[in-house]
Design a protein around this motif. Structure first.
Motif, short mmCIF file in Angstrom:
data_model
loop_
_atom_site.label_atom_id
_atom_site.label_comp_id
_atom_site.label_asym_id
_atom_site.label_seq_id
_atom_site.Cartn_x
_atom_site.Cartn_y
_atom_site.Cartn_z
N VAL A 163 15.92 0.95 6.29
CA VAL A 163 15.04 1.94 6.90
C VAL A 163 14.55 1.48 8.26
CG1 VAL A 163 14.21 2.78 4.65
CG2 VAL A 163 12.95 0.96 5.85
N LEU A 164 14.16 2.45 9.06
CA LEU A 164 13.44 2.19 10.30
C LEU A 164 11.98 2.50 10.03
CD1 LEU A 164 13.09 1.72 13.36
CD2 LEU A 164 13.72 4.13 13.70
N ALA A 165 11.14 1.48 10.06
CA ALA A 165 9.71 1.66 9.78
C ALA A 165 8.95 1.89 11.08
CB ALA A 165 9.15 0.44 9.07
N ARG A 166 8.13 2.94 11.08
CA ARG A 166 7.28 3.25 12.24
C ARG A 166 5.83 3.19 11.79
NH1 ARG A 166 8.38 8.92 14.40
NH2 ARG A 166 6.96 9.49 12.71
N ILE A 167 5.09 2.21 12.32
CA ILE A 167 3.70 1.99 11.93
C ILE A 167 2.80 2.41 13.08
CG2 ILE A 167 1.96 0.30 11.23
CD1 ILE A 167 5.56 -0.60 10.74
N SER A 168 1.90 3.34 12.82
CA SER A 168 0.99 3.81 13.87
C SER A 168 -0.46 3.68 13.42
CB SER A 168 1.30 5.27 14.24
OG SER A 168 1.22 6.10 13.10
N TYR A 169 -1.31 3.38 14.37
CA TYR A 169 -2.73 3.15 14.09
C TYR A 169 -3.51 3.47 15.36
CZ TYR A 169 -6.62 0.72 11.72
OH TYR A 169 -7.80 0.40 11.09
N ILE A 170 -4.55 4.26 15.23
CA ILE A 170 -5.32 4.68 16.40
C ILE A 170 -5.85 3.46 17.17
CG2 ILE A 170 -7.36 5.92 17.19
CD1 ILE A 170 -5.21 7.73 16.27
N GLY A 171 -5.55 3.42 18.48
CA GLY A 171 -6.02 2.33 19.32
C GLY A 171 -5.08 1.15 19.39
#
Length: 264
Positions: A163-171
């Motif tokens: 898989v291609l993991a995309r981790i996002s988090y504000i700031g």
């Protein structure tokens, strides 16, 4: 007709004492059904066993091995058993079904693999409510989706071996990495910093609060308050996807939207 029960002062005292004893016993039994516990990175199965042992009103049914991978870190204060379980579930793909006093807890995604890891910020502190999307490396289609818990831990059921993991988090900067191992380890985030004409602008993450049946997000004084419209704000929330003016919740479908307590 003669009275079967003759009222006397002593009989009245006995009746009153019995009534008070009944009220006290009922109150104690009712209080005993309330759950106050602190769970720190324990398996969901162990938490359910603990709750089941601390009350007698409900029978909690679950498959131990099915929920063992899901770790919970949660502070529960004076909640009844169903609400306590719902707080533990959070954003996990786990469903609770209640029929009278019988409760069934199960994983909603029966998959071959489960991608697991922990997300931390630049100081090593847990990044709670970070959004993790698992994409197909071939066509970028979403094959799994999850949200980190209070300890930064997440579990995402998925049938893809790579898989291609995309981790996002504000700031913080979005992280994109390829994984062919379900043990993703510790993923460290770095702050998103922008320099504009010598001015350093840093984003603060919004404050999330789990509520029965949903989540409360305080966007004031955060980057979310700078978004152009409501759709952009929603698109940055955990498990929420926005396509144009179409809103969907991952694994739940289209939501019902209320603004100022009015359905829109």
């Amino acid at each position: 007709m003669k009275n079967i029960f003759k009222t006397t002062p002593d009989n009245c005292k006995t009746v009153i004492l019995l009534y008070l004893f009944f009220l006290l016993s009922s109150a104690q039994q009712s209080y005993a059904q309330r759950i106050t516990r602190q769970y720190n990175n324990v398996s969901f199965s162990e938490a359910l066993k603990d709750i089941n042992a601390r009350q007698h009103k409900y029978t909690i049914n679950f498959v131990y091995d099915e929920l063992e991978d899901f770790k919970v870190t949660k502070s529960i204060r004076n909640q009844n058993v169903p609400n306590a379980i719902m707080q533990l579930i959070g954003f996990y793909p786990i469903r609770m079904t209640q029929v009278e006093n019988n409760i069934m807890v199960e994983c909603t995604h029966k998959t071959t693999y489960r991608y697991k890891g922990r997300i931390v910020d630049e100081r090593g502190n847990a990044a709670e409510y970070a959004t993790i999307a698992l994409l197909s490396p071939i066509d970028s289609a979403i094959v799994g989706h999850g949200v980190s818990n209070e300890n930064g831990y997440f579990v995402i059921p998925c049938n893809s071996r790579k898989v291609l993991a995309r981790i996002s988090y504000i700031g913080y900067k979005t992280v994109c990495r390829i994984y062919n191992n379900t043990e993703m380890g510790i993923i460290k985030l770095h702050p998103q910093t922008m320099i504009v004409k010598g001015v350093v602008v840093k984003g603060d993450r919004p404050q999330y609060k789990m509520l029965p049946g949903g989540m409360e997000v305080a966007i004031e004084h955060t980057l979310l308050s700078k978004m152009a419209n409501t759709f952009e704000v929603l698109n940055l929330l955990p498990r929420v996807s926005v396509n144009g003016q179409s809103i969907s919740i991952f694994g739940k479908g289209a939501p019902i939207v209320y603004i100022n307590n009015k359905r829109v």
